[in-house]
Design an enzyme around this catalytic site. Structure first.
Site, short mmCIF file in Angstrom:
data_model
loop_
_atom_site.label_atom_id
_atom_site.label_comp_id
_atom_site.label_asym_id
_atom_site.label_seq_id
_atom_site.Cartn_x
_atom_site.Cartn_y
_atom_site.Cartn_z
N HIS A 92 47.14 40.81 64.11
CA HIS A 92 46.33 40.88 62.89
C HIS A 92 44.87 40.56 63.20
O HIS A 92 44.26 39.66 62.61
CB HIS A 92 46.87 39.92 61.83
CG HIS A 92 46.50 40.32 60.42
ND1 HIS A 92 47.28 40.03 59.33
CD2 HIS A 92 45.41 40.99 59.93
CE1 HIS A 92 46.70 40.51 58.24
NE2 HIS A 92 45.57 41.11 58.58
N GLU A 115 54.31 37.02 59.77
CA GLU A 115 53.26 36.69 60.74
C GLU A 115 53.17 35.19 60.91
O GLU A 115 53.18 34.47 59.91
CB GLU A 115 51.91 37.26 60.28
CG GLU A 115 51.90 38.78 60.20
CD GLU A 115 50.53 39.35 59.83
OE1 GLU A 115 49.56 38.56 59.73
OE2 GLU A 115 50.43 40.57 59.64
N ARG A 138 48.98 46.66 55.49
CA ARG A 138 49.81 45.48 55.27
C ARG A 138 51.16 45.72 55.94
O ARG A 138 51.68 46.85 55.93
CB ARG A 138 50.01 45.23 53.77
CG ARG A 138 48.82 44.57 53.10
CD ARG A 138 48.67 43.13 53.58
NE ARG A 138 47.52 42.44 53.01
CZ ARG A 138 46.32 42.39 53.57
NH1 ARG A 138 46.10 43.04 54.70
NH2 ARG A 138 45.34 41.71 53.02
#
Length: 322
Positions: free
Chosen positions: A279, A260, A231
């Site tokens: 990601h 993000e 994370r």
């Protein structure tokens, strides 16, 4: 864990949407499937028996859950992490939360191995020189015989460790509690100081938030490289940028970030020796279909009154047993 059985009649399954929508055709006639976006979630929650958080980037559940009225007895998120939906009211409720444990283990392990090899063999620089039409011979690094420290002993961390060992990398695994084959937090600094590769694959909890800070980067060897596939909030990103700029560590790769998408003005884009990816480490061709099929299987277990796997310990923030 056994969840309360479905109510009399057709259960209502509420889906917090994201494109493309999940394939739930097998549940036709067995569930009343309703869809919602973020603004409509709070209004629809009291009428749902099950909530599928298909949009696993959304934090709408945390905001909508504290409202009035009944709440779903089961929430499933199409992700490994659950920090985006846990709030105090959900944690203390009787609602069962499950996650997508098992879907992303192998893809993320492969991605980490690819990053390790790319950094060891200086592939980013090779591609840059090719674009410049520059022939520059360099020496690269052999990964066999190097050391890795994988932080996070869940299924993803264990698969990463197994994959790195296949490359003849001596790998230490660090978890919340020490046990056979897993080091505890007290060993972390010692292992970091010896590691050539530091891989962050831990869940986001109160204990892990910001754990990779200036002190931890200072503990690492100047030749070490850091990879985060856990994370974004595990890392003090300003401290990492400084560590790279001052050559405290040799390089890094981030697949997850505090914000993000990563803002265009973030200094991380220009940090020396940093590989930025959006990601995507667990997202292989067909991954959404796998997530949908996994949920349908879980739903069928719930429908039959059978115990559910992948049940999250809401106070810890992850599935226990690892």
């Amino acid at each position: 864990m056994t969840v309360a059985p479905p109510p009399t009649g057709t259960p209502t399954l509420l889906v917090l949407d994201a494109d493309p929508l999940p394939r739930l055709g097998r549940l036709t006639g067995r569930a009343r499937i309703e869809h919602t976006d973020e603004p409509g979630l709070a209004e629809r929650l009291p009428h749902a028996d099950v909530l599928l958080v298909w949009d696993f980037t959304s934090r709408a559940v945390r905001e909508a859950w504290p409202g009035g009225g009944p709440r779903p007895r089961w929430v499933h998120t199409a992700s490994a992490g659950v920090d985006h939906l846990l709030c105090p009211e959900l944690v203390t409720s009787d609602t069962v939360v499950t996650n997508a444990r098992g879907i992303f283990d192998q893809p993320i392990a492969e991605y980490v191995a690819a990053l390790v090899l790319a950094m060891a063999k200086d592939l980013p620089r090779t591609w840059e020189l090719q674009r410049e039409r520059t022939w520059r011979h360099r020496e690269s690094r052999k990964v066999a015989g190097t050391r890795a420290c994988v932080v996070g002993s869940g299924p993803i961390g264990r698969r990463i460790a197994r994959t790195l060992k296949a490359l003849d990398i001596t790998t230490a695994l660090v978890g919340r509690t020490p046990r056979t084959g897993v080091h505890g937090p007290d060993d972390l600094d010692r292992l970091l100081s010896r590691a050539d590769w530091v891989i962050a694959a831990a869940p986001l909890t109160e204990q892990t938030q910001g754990m990779f800070d200036a002190r931890r980067f200072g503990v690492m060897q100047p030749s070490a490289r850091f990879v985060n596939v856990g994370r974004g909030q595990l890392v003090d990103e300003d401290a990492l940028a400084e560590a790279l700029a001052k050559r405290w560590i040799a390089g890094a790769a981030l697949d997850v970030f505090t914000d993000e998408p990563l803002p265009a003005d973030s200094p991380l884009w220009q940090a020396p020796g940093l590989i930025v990816s959006p990601h995507m480490s667990g997202d292989t061709v067909g991954w959404r279909d796998e997530l949908g099929a996994q949920f349908v299987e879980l739903y069928e277990r719930w429908e039959a009154g059978r115990p559910l796997p992948n049940v999250v310990d809401k106070k810890r923030g992850y599935v226990p047993g690892h």
